[in-house]
Design an enzyme around this catalytic site. Structure first.
Site, PDB file in Angstrom:
ATOM      1  N   LYS A   1      -5.704  -1.353   3.967  1.00 34.26           N
ATOM      2  CA  LYS A   1      -6.747  -0.382   2.619  1.00 34.26           C
ATOM      3  C   LYS A   1      -6.767  -2.009   1.627  1.00 34.26           C
ATOM      4  CE  LYS A   1      -6.243   3.398  -1.018  1.00 34.26           C
ATOM      5  NZ  LYS A   1      -5.668   4.235  -1.607  1.00 34.26           N
TER       6      LYS A   1
ATOM      7  N   SER B   1      -8.335   8.645  -1.265  1.00 36.11           N
ATOM      8  CA  SER B   1      -9.029   6.918  -2.264  1.00 36.11           C
ATOM      9  C   SER B   1      -9.128   5.502  -0.730  1.00 36.11           C
ATOM     10  CB  SER B   1      -8.119   6.065  -2.839  1.00 36.11           C
ATOM     11  OG  SER B   1      -7.011   6.242  -2.922  1.00 36.11           O
TER      12      SER B   1
ATOM     13  N   SER C   1      -4.598  11.230  -0.831  1.00 35.89           N
ATOM     14  CA  SER C   1      -5.978   9.884  -0.766  1.00 35.89           C
ATOM     15  C   SER C   1      -5.647   8.931   1.289  1.00 35.89           C
ATOM     16  CB  SER C   1      -4.835   8.793  -1.460  1.00 35.89           C
ATOM     17  OG  SER C   1      -5.959   8.409  -2.614  1.00 35.89           O
TER      18      SER C   1
END
Length: 529
Positions: A117, A199, A223
């Site tokens: 990420k 996210s 997330s």
């Protein structure tokens, strides 16, 4: 190629059969109309299958990595999972092959293609925070960390090949979509019309879409779990303090932020957690993990009898006063029957009569530390970084990050320790209720539908309707998502297994039993432009 021919000679009885198999197994057909199954030989491959292939000499790390890169080249324009690729991925793959050939001892993820990420620091790669003012491509300031986050260091030491960094919304501040990212929307691998979840949007798309075997995700408020549930994969949101979150762009770095895993199977997710969990002096919070990691690792309870005799608490108004949609209720009812069929006993709404739901609504959210956490993050980027503190972040970009809006223009001193007493009180109350309820009913886990409704369309303004955000984030307890079917529309339905602090191994064991009994995960068929 020679190995493939020898293999076919040994196992095929006719020239026709040999030609048919050769056509089906050709891995690098750059045709936009090819389905994932036709074009990609490593679709849905597990860690065990990959490791066996390396051990048996069936393929090399270079061949595997090249195949993933070729696949990404075909489909990335239509899914936008990545913000930047690792240009050294093939070189790193060659080094793994060299070490393997020389008989060196390799790490547990040697040659495994993974993604990270974008909020997690990698030395030499830009940290944009998903924000246009920090994107060189958008004319912003390029912010380059000098060193890897601890989880990245651990993954590299384990031999993983990082293919690239994945897209996030600005400041990881959406649990639904990546629309606010400087790089634009990421699309759901299951169905481009659906939100990808956020996210950790790009990580989920990469893992679900077979752009990588494993992925690093991160959560403050949904997330990890939201994108996993939206994209039909397994996600582990660990106990707060189990995995170091230093070197990660913060939202609630002192209170809520956790690093976790995305995978297509429970076993693979657990194996990745084994690599990244545990104490490091770079993150004092991880001292809490000492003595709370299973001796035999997070795969130690993965068996198909793990649900037998277990007592499971079910979703109800005591947890959250939110009705499930009719179709969600039908899917959940089916899942409960499947849990019972595996030998579990269920308890309806064990939180009824408690103050749990009200405490979640009225308690402190733990995000008030964001300016202090951001100051520490920027300081740790290193002396050569373009920005070193919050004041420089605002001055040099000419903008105040939206995550500071909560201060209403009155920014506190970023070097002063925040008052977290209200949040500590909230977490203490929630943990006590969870522990008391689970003890009262002798529960081994809580198993809820991860969403109370279908995953929304990307074209809508609707958000994901999670049942466990912010409940588990405020409490700091672990959660595992596992595929549990599909809505009539094709949108994924997932279960969330949660429970007491440090219960990851138990939750993974039960989730594995359910996964193996049902096998709902289906590989998505991607489309190319």
């Amino acid at each position: 190629m020679q190995r493939s021919i020898l293999f076919m000679k040994r196992h095929l009885s006719s020239i026709a059969a040999m030609l048919l198999v050769l056509i089906l197994l050709v891995p690098y057909i750059p045709a936009s109309t090819a389905t994932a199954a036709e074009a990609f030989p490593f679709e849905e491959i597990t860690l065990k299958q990959l490791e066996d292939g390396y051990t048996n000499g069936k393929y090399t790390t270079v061949e595997v990595v090249q195949a993933y890169l070729d696949r990404i080249k075909i489909y990335e324009p239509n899914y936008n999972a990545f913000t930047v690729m690792n240009p050294k991925a093939l070189d790193e793959a060659r080094e793994i092959d060299r070490r393997r050939a020389s008989g060196e001892k390799l790490g547990p993820l040697a040659g495994v293609p993974i993604v990270i990420k974008e909020a997690v620091d990698m030395a030499g790669f830009p940290s944009t925070m998903g924000w246009a003012p920090l994107s060189k491509e958008k004319g912003g300031i390029e912010l380059i960390p000098e060193r890897d986050a601890p989880v990245v260091t651990r993954l590299k030491e384990a031999g993983a090949i990082i293919l690239g960094r994945t897209n996030i919304p600005a400041f990881s501040s959406s649990g639904t979509r990546a629309t606010t990212s400087w790089d634009g929307d990421t699309y759901n691998a299951v169905d481009r019309r659906l939100v990808p979840g956020g996210s950790s949007s790009g990580t989920a798309t990469s893992v679900s879409g077979n752009f990588a075997v494993l992925g690093i995700a991160e959560e403050t408020g949904g997330s990890i779990q939201n994108p996993a549930a939206a994209q039909n994969i397994v996600g582990i949101k660990p106990s707060f303090g189990l995995v170091p979150n230093s070197g990660v762009v913060p939202l609630g770095g002192s209170t809520r932020d956790v690093i976790g895993t995305h995978a297509r199977t429970v076993q693979d997710a657990a194996a990745m957690l084994d690599v990244i969990a545990g104490y490091t002096h770079d993150d004092a919070k991880t001292v809490a993990s000492i003595g709370n990691i299973p001796v035999n690792g997070y795969t130690s309870k993965l068996n198909t009898q793990e649900l037998a005799g277990k007592r499971i608490g079910l979703y109800g108004k005591g947890w959250r006063d939110q009705e499930l949609t009719p179709e969600t209720q039908l899917l959940y009812d089916r899942a409960v029957k499947e849990l019972i069929a595996q030998g579990a006993t269920v308890v309806t709404d064990p939180f009824a009569g408690t103050t749990f739901a009200q405490t979640v609504k009225t308690g402190a959210n733990g995000i008030d530390s964001v300016i202090y956490d951001m100051q520490n993050y920027l300081k740790n980027l290193g002396p050569s970084a373009a920005i070193h503190n919050v004041q420089e972040l605002i001055t040099k970009t000419g903008q105040t990050p939206s995550i500071f809006d909560r201060y209403n223009g009155n920014l506190p001193n970023p070097d002063s320790h925040p008052d977290l007493s209200a949040f500590i009180d909230t977490r203490t109350k929630l943990l006590k209720i969870i522990n008391d309820v689970m003890d009262k009913y002798d529960l081994d886990a809580l198993v809820f539908p991860q969403m109370y409704k279908e995953t929304p369309l990307l074209s809508s303004e609707d958000n994901i309707g999670a049942t466990t955000v912010s409940e588990i984030n405020l409490a700091g307890v672990p959660l595992v998502t596992v595929p549990a079917g599909y809505y009539k529309s094709g949108s994924p339905f997932e279960l969330a297994f949660t429970g007491k602090m440090w219960s990851e191994a138990d939750l993974l064991g039960m989730a594995y039993d359910y996964e193996q009994a049902t096998k709902y995960r289906k590989a998505p068929i991607l489309t190319a432009k």
